[in-house]
Design a protein around this motif. Structure first.
Motif, PDB file in Angstrom:
ATOM      1  N   SER A   1       0.807  -1.173  -0.098  1.00  0.00           N
ATOM      2  CA  SER A   1      -0.060   0.131  -0.045  1.00  0.00           C
ATOM      3  C   SER A   1       0.605   1.228  -0.063  1.00  0.00           C
ATOM      4  O   SER A   1       0.420   2.186  -0.647  1.00  0.00           O
ATOM      5  N   ASP A   2       1.968   1.155   0.730  1.00  0.00           N
ATOM      6  CA  ASP A   2       2.865   2.469   0.642  1.00  0.00           C
ATOM      7  C   ASP A   2       3.364   2.645  -0.722  1.00  0.00           C
ATOM      8  O   ASP A   2       3.579   3.671  -1.214  1.00  0.00           O
TER       9      ASP A   2
ATOM     10  N   ALA B   1       0.698   3.808  -3.210  1.00  0.00           N
ATOM     11  CA  ALA B   1       0.369   5.246  -2.871  1.00  0.00           C
ATOM     12  C   ALA B   1       1.591   6.260  -3.375  1.00  0.00           C
ATOM     13  O   ALA B   1       1.106   7.233  -3.870  1.00  0.00           O
ATOM     14  N   HIS B   2       2.787   5.909  -3.350  1.00  0.00           N
ATOM     15  CA  HIS B   2       3.783   6.647  -3.634  1.00  0.00           C
ATOM     16  C   HIS B   2       3.792   6.566  -5.177  1.00  0.00           C
ATOM     17  O   HIS B   2       3.910   7.635  -6.289  1.00  0.00           O
TER      18      HIS B   2
ATOM     19  N   SER C   1       1.360   5.899  -7.321  1.00  0.00           N
ATOM     20  CA  SER C   1       0.041   6.766  -7.764  1.00  0.00           C
ATOM     21  C   SER C   1       0.361   8.301  -7.769  1.00  0.00           C
ATOM     22  O   SER C   1      -0.017   8.893  -8.564  1.00  0.00           O
ATOM     23  N   GLN C   2       0.654   8.717  -6.625  1.00  0.00           N
ATOM     24  CA  GLN C   2       0.989   9.983  -6.496  1.00  0.00           C
ATOM     25  C   GLN C   2       2.110  10.548  -7.551  1.00  0.00           C
ATOM     26  O   GLN C   2       1.802  11.624  -8.067  1.00  0.00           O
TER      27      GLN C   2
END
Length: 129
Positions: free
Chosen positions: A77-78, A81-82, A84-85
């Motif tokens: 998930s980390d 998220a990275h 995706s951003q």
């Protein structure tokens, strides 16, 4: 402080996906068995990829007798998220609307997904009140 991760090449990401979806710690033969259901990689190639992931601080290696055990240091998930951003910033000028518009115009988003997204946005909005 915001964590930054290197973007993983596809072959290294494949290894991480095995670790994230498996039950770490895992041995190289266990990882190899899963990887080889999708594509055939030599044991030495998998070992090289694991060594690279260790040097990038994505996995931790511990010795158990003659075996090396591999454990992910970064959660899926980390990393997601990275990534995706990063995609949002680089390709869409940090605009979620441009990103969703791109998906919609490319016919990669269904009516059902639009409704799910709408419901999700309403939930987020209600949570801020």
């Amino acid at each position: 402080m915001k964590k930054t991760y290197q973007r993983l090449p596809e072959s290294e990401l494949d290894i991480m996906l095995v670790l994230w979806n498996g039950t770490p710690p895992m041995t190289r033969p266990e990882i190899e068995k899963v990887i080889n259901t999708k594509k055939k990689l030599a044991s030495t190639t998998i070992l090289s990829l694991l060594t690279r992931l260790e040097s990038k601080n994505f996995v931790e290696v511990t010795k158990q007798g003659k075996l090396n055990l591999y454990t992910p240091l970064i959660s899926q998930s980390d990393y997601q998220a990275h990534e995706s951003q990063s995609v949002l910033e680089k390709l869409y000028g940090n605009s979620l609307k441009k990103f969703v518009t791109s998906l919609y115009q490319g016919k990669k988003i269904s009516s059902e997904e639009i409704h799910e997204l709408s419901d999700f946005l309403k939930e987020l909005e209600e949570g801020e009140e």
